[in-house]
Design an enzyme around this catalytic site. Sequence first.
Site, PDB file in Angstrom:
ATOM      1  N   SER A  51     -16.464  56.910 -23.042  1.00 20.56           N
ATOM      2  CA  SER A  51     -17.805  56.316 -22.946  1.00 20.56           C
ATOM      3  C   SER A  51     -18.652  56.774 -21.761  1.00 20.56           C
ATOM      4  O   SER A  51     -19.808  56.371 -21.660  1.00 20.56           O
ATOM      5  CB  SER A  51     -17.697  54.786 -22.919  1.00 20.56           C
ATOM      6  OG  SER A  51     -17.459  54.296 -24.217  1.00 20.56           O
ATOM      7  N   LYS A  54     -22.077  58.124 -22.432  1.00 24.80           N
ATOM      8  CA  LYS A  54     -23.308  57.336 -22.511  1.00 24.80           C
ATOM      9  C   LYS A  54     -24.269  57.602 -21.352  1.00 24.80           C
ATOM     10  O   LYS A  54     -25.428  57.188 -21.409  1.00 24.80           O
ATOM     11  CB  LYS A  54     -22.953  55.848 -22.608  1.00 24.80           C
ATOM     12  CG  LYS A  54     -22.315  55.515 -23.954  1.00 24.80           C
ATOM     13  CD  LYS A  54     -21.650  54.162 -23.984  1.00 24.80           C
ATOM     14  CE  LYS A  54     -21.040  53.928 -25.379  1.00 24.80           C
ATOM     15  NZ  LYS A  54     -19.893  53.050 -25.354  1.00 24.80           N
ATOM     16  N   SER A 106     -21.367  48.953 -22.476  1.00 24.88           N
ATOM     17  CA  SER A 106     -20.827  50.101 -23.203  1.00 24.88           C
ATOM     18  C   SER A 106     -20.909  49.913 -24.709  1.00 24.88           C
ATOM     19  O   SER A 106     -19.985  50.279 -25.457  1.00 24.88           O
ATOM     20  CB  SER A 106     -19.368  50.365 -22.786  1.00 24.88           C
ATOM     21  OG  SER A 106     -19.012  51.703 -23.038  1.00 24.88           O
ATOM     22  N   LYS A 210     -20.340  54.283 -14.658  1.00 22.62           N
ATOM     23  CA  LYS A 210     -20.078  54.068 -16.092  1.00 22.62           C
ATOM     24  C   LYS A 210     -18.596  54.237 -16.362  1.00 22.62           C
ATOM     25  O   LYS A 210     -17.981  55.214 -15.937  1.00 22.62           O
ATOM     26  CB  LYS A 210     -20.884  55.067 -16.930  1.00 22.62           C
ATOM     27  CG  LYS A 210     -20.690  54.875 -18.444  1.00 22.62           C
ATOM     28  CD  LYS A 210     -21.363  53.598 -18.911  1.00 22.62           C
ATOM     29  CE  LYS A 210     -20.911  53.208 -20.314  1.00 22.62           C
ATOM     30  NZ  LYS A 210     -19.552  52.608 -20.334  1.00 22.62           N
TER      31      LYS A 210
END
Length: 360
Positions: A51, A54, A106, A210
């Site tokens: 993820s 992203k 997320s 993140k």
Amino acid sequence: MTCVLALLLTMYPLHASAAPGVSANNAVLMEYESGRVLYDKGGHEQRSIASITKIMTAIVAIESGKLEEEVTVSDRASRTEGSSIYLKPGDKMKLKDLVYGLMLRSGNDSAVAIAEHVGGSVEGFTHLMNEKATWIGMEKSSFSNPHGLEGEGHYSTAYDMALLTRYAMNNKTFVKIFGTEKYKAETVQYPWRNKNKLLTRYYKYCTGGKTGFTRKAGRTLVTTAEKDGMKLIAVTLNASDDWNDHSNLFNWGFNSYDLERIKKEGEIQIPLPDGKTISGEILNEVILPLSKSELKKVENKIYIKEDLQLIKDSIIGKQVYQVDGQVLAERNIYHEPAPPKKESFMDKVKQIFHHISGVI
């Protein structure tokens, strides 16, 4: 030999002191201002990234200029597996709120909703992601979706993800979202809290980040931190102890290096082989993270183009900064024509006399 005229954005680490061990298979610590890599462990190996994908999704969405537009959630978006902000078909939400849900929680459903609105389709959006990656210089990266779930042709490197984060940090909106601990969208009942515990709990100098996880990728993490004016970017892939990895890398970086202004922007006098000098100009100052021992050993060399034609050549050479033979930065030298000579009082008297006498 004609010199290479380029601004060097990537540097390899010169270890100031023993770097910490990390649990991650791959890791990079990069200084934001210069782009210098301070720590590298398999940083250029292609891996699944989960993820942290992203980050690219967010910056493409932000740069689209559509953050205030209303997005209608599709059935495809609502059915996306994995982490979610629990969107339903027909839900309406501002693109800005979807980006917050993407980064703080997320949300894979949010990622697809963003992609369909900005790119017209998931496939159209991934094309935009790959175009952006090429433009940034992410040479070993490929994106096949906006969320990071495993897919063919979806991978990156720790180094490329540091490059991406450095690029995104130039955008104020991204920086704000990246570092937000809690956010309430207009259409949800409760606020979203950031999953990045380095920001919310563990590291007081952390400014954003993140998280990511899939079985294949393991735990992936990108975070940023700032202390005493120095900004650092840490990336780890497949790490069993990523919170400590990042804390230790940041502490080592802040303790081992200081930001040093090596060269101010502005005019520079360039010596020529015939003993004369010409004026040049450097447009960007040189600021580098250096250890105390490196600071004493910084050298700079000037290279001038052969067959120089000042009238035609705007870039006439480059200045190179290095330590122990390793290049840390380059700056183009631009031709700066000499300012017009100021006329003295006697020069003006002579001009008047010549005019009266008919002398041209």
